[in-house]
Design an enzyme around this catalytic site. Structure first.
Site, short mmCIF file in Angstrom:
data_model
loop_
_atom_site.label_atom_id
_atom_site.label_comp_id
_atom_site.label_asym_id
_atom_site.label_seq_id
_atom_site.Cartn_x
_atom_site.Cartn_y
_atom_site.Cartn_z
N HIS B 6 1.02 -1.12 -0.04
CA HIS B 6 0.12 0.07 -0.02
C HIS B 6 0.89 1.17 0.08
CE1 HIS B 6 -3.83 2.19 1.98
NE2 HIS B 6 -3.32 2.70 0.85
N ARG B 71 -1.83 8.62 -6.03
CA ARG B 71 -2.19 9.26 -4.75
C ARG B 71 -3.74 9.00 -4.88
NH1 ARG B 71 -0.11 15.20 -2.89
NH2 ARG B 71 -0.94 14.87 -0.79
N ALA B 72 -4.35 8.61 -3.51
CA ALA B 72 -5.74 8.17 -3.39
C ALA B 72 -6.38 9.61 -3.30
CB ALA B 72 -6.01 7.07 -2.07
N HIS B 223 -5.94 0.35 5.52
CA HIS B 223 -5.83 1.06 7.06
C HIS B 223 -6.36 -0.13 8.06
CE1 HIS B 223 -7.45 3.68 3.88
NE2 HIS B 223 -6.05 4.10 3.96
N GLU B 284 1.45 2.64 3.78
CA GLU B 284 0.89 3.77 3.20
C GLU B 284 1.69 5.06 3.27
OE1 GLU B 284 -3.39 5.07 3.97
OE2 GLU B 284 -3.61 5.82 1.93
N ARG B 290 2.43 11.68 8.63
CA ARG B 290 3.84 11.63 8.09
C ARG B 290 4.67 12.03 9.43
NH1 ARG B 290 3.56 14.49 2.21
NH2 ARG B 290 1.65 13.23 1.52
#
Lengths: 338, 338
Positions: B6, B71-72, B223, B284, B290
């Site tokens: 992911h 990018r989702a 997730h 992810e 981040r």
């Protein structure tokens, strides 16, 4: 003493559902619909519906008092208009009140509000006031999505909701943030919509600054907080990216989680992650998950067993069972002196 | 070998975003908008955007290969119409393909689909075919809510989606079920909408019988499965009420969970609750969260640390890091012989 902060009257006599069906059948012509006075349920019927269900299980499992509100999935605020919801909420709240008078040691009320999609939440204040002043209710259930899965109201941090918060703060009552039936085919009511709403409401509070405006406002997020405790690192990290204070400061003075998590690993995580003072005992019994877990031989929703088996000392258990509820629902102490 | 299933190209050169802004500014008059050929990004720019970001962190953290998709949050299928999404998806997929050619040992593609609200999913097949046949992509991302938080498509179990499933089964590729940006003010994109979608998709599969029609269809729920593992008892109990077989039989041959859960207690729960063969390593990274966790001194999304610290033996760790991914993404084995 063991206080279950999350119980709904899911076992009301059939006459209630029949009345509601007639109300719904007459939405287009309310004048031809049933009057509230046409619903007749005797004290004996109420007693029977409680003694053979919730109270029986409370005795078996060993809890003492349930904070008791109308059946969540039946609130269905998306049906009809404000008048529809107003009559329906008044009926449902009155039944919970009557149960609490019949069993004053075991049930105390929490109000359903007469919410209706797009209608100013201030319209709910008279029913809220009646429930607190006349019925001695100690909390409300607040539906962040009266549309039933279409999510058309503003977030809970929006001033749209402030009239309710002002009244809550004045009365010192918390709101359990609890949606109702989903009428969106994407969302299973108890398997998706409820949990999503819990997560959504929490994140709205993280994003906003509601508790700056209402430092004493209290929300109980049911179903163990939806996805929140499992993703606590994610939420801490997102708060950090949003330049918010640590979540303990930012929201945990105002947000509490119940223990409606129906297996031991979930409860163990909740207790490992959340401060003990933010956890309130609850089972939502009799509710969404009524069966017996073949892995344990016990009811999924017998959450007391998980608390008993969790890594807690007796003082912590007492906090979860009683002390936290007395702090979050201060009006409990009027009825139940320490 | 450690495979991260992911990763999104969140660090693409600015020119991509500029192009998209021009496309969006011209929605009403597409003819005056930018052509795909006007986007020019050199190999050096691509290299730089990867080497100083994802690849640097992969080397630091010790993962080898990332299944890499656009990018989702930028998919934003709700913007414009099918042509808008079609051009945008083609551009984004091609960039991921170029990255995978520049770093063939470290990146392999997964396709974004040109979904658009209300448009027949069959319209996505040509782009899907191109990505698998020409680019060697090994998976797709499937958005169950192209409306961006309004949830207007049918559930994933509806025949509406079957054209995509037929193609997936033919190619033996899985879909990661992944929504995009929320344009509903109630849902924070990464703090609510993503997690809600994960939970929602899982419950749709529990309610339906999709895997009877497609016994080899595979979904990866990202997730960490949203709220699902934390509420595993609830889901087991709901399946029981719905008279479904145990979840292991009913859905766990087809549904897998990634490890994008950003704290140790969450990963510990995932591993305690789910069969190891249903867990796929993922971070992810670089994505929604981040920052560095002040409690650990490490990045929240450095999920390998949690796997390393979890109660797993080395064979189980190897399953999570590699073997499960090779089973769920069989086309990986074409590129990466065992």
């Amino acid at each position: 003493m063991i206080i279950d902060c999350h119980g709904h009257y899911t076992t009301a006599p059939k006459a209630l559902e029949e009345w509601r069906k007639r109300q719904i059948a007459s939405l287009a012509t309310p004048a031809s619909g049933p009057r509230a006075s046409e619903l007749r349920i005797s004290d004996d019927e109420l007693r029977e519906s409680i003694e053979s269900n919730q109270l029986k299980l409370m005795r078996q499992r060993g809890s003492d008092l349930t904070i008791f509100s109308p059946r969540a999935s039946f609130m269905a605020h998306h049906i009809g208009d404000f008048d529809t919801s107003s009559t329906w909420a008044a009926i449902c709240n009155e039944l919970c009140h009557r149960v609490s008078r019949l069993f004053p040691e075991h049930f105390i009320g929490a109000a359903m509000l007469p919410q209706s999609p797009g209608v100013d939440p201030a319209s709910c204040i008279p029913e809220l006031q009646r429930c607190v002043r006349e019925y001695g209710f100690v909390a409300i259930n607040l539906n962040p999505d009266p549309s039933g899965g279409h999510w058309k109201e503003p977030p809970l941090t929006d001033r749209w909701w402030y009239p309710i918060y002002e009244q809550m703060v004045e009365y010192d009552i918390p709101a359990m943030v609890h949606v109702s039936t989903s009428c969106n085919a994407c969302f299973h009511t108890t398997g998706a919509h409820y949990l999503n709403a819990d997560t959504t409401a929490f994140m709205q509070c993280v994003t906003g600054e509601l508790f700056k405006d209402f430092p004493t406002l209290k929300f109980v997020i049911p179903h163990g907080g939806g996805a929140v405790p499992y993703h606590w690192g994610r939420f801490r990290g997102l708060a950090q990216e949003l330049k918010k204070p640590p979540l303990e400061e930012h929201v945990l003075k105002n947000i509490f989680f119940d223990t409606c998590v129906y297996h031991q690993p979930g409860i163990d995580l909740l207790i490992r992650v959340m401060p003990i003072e933010n956890i309130l005992f609850a089972s939502e019994m009799i509710g969404a998950v009524r069966g017996i877990d073949p892995l344990t031989g016990h009811h999924y929703d017998d959450t007391k067993r998980y608390i008993e088996a969790a890594a807690l000392d007796s003082a912590q258990r007492q906090q979860i069972y009683e002390a936290n509820a007395r702090r979050v629902y201060p009006r409990l102490n009027v009825r139940l002196p320490l």
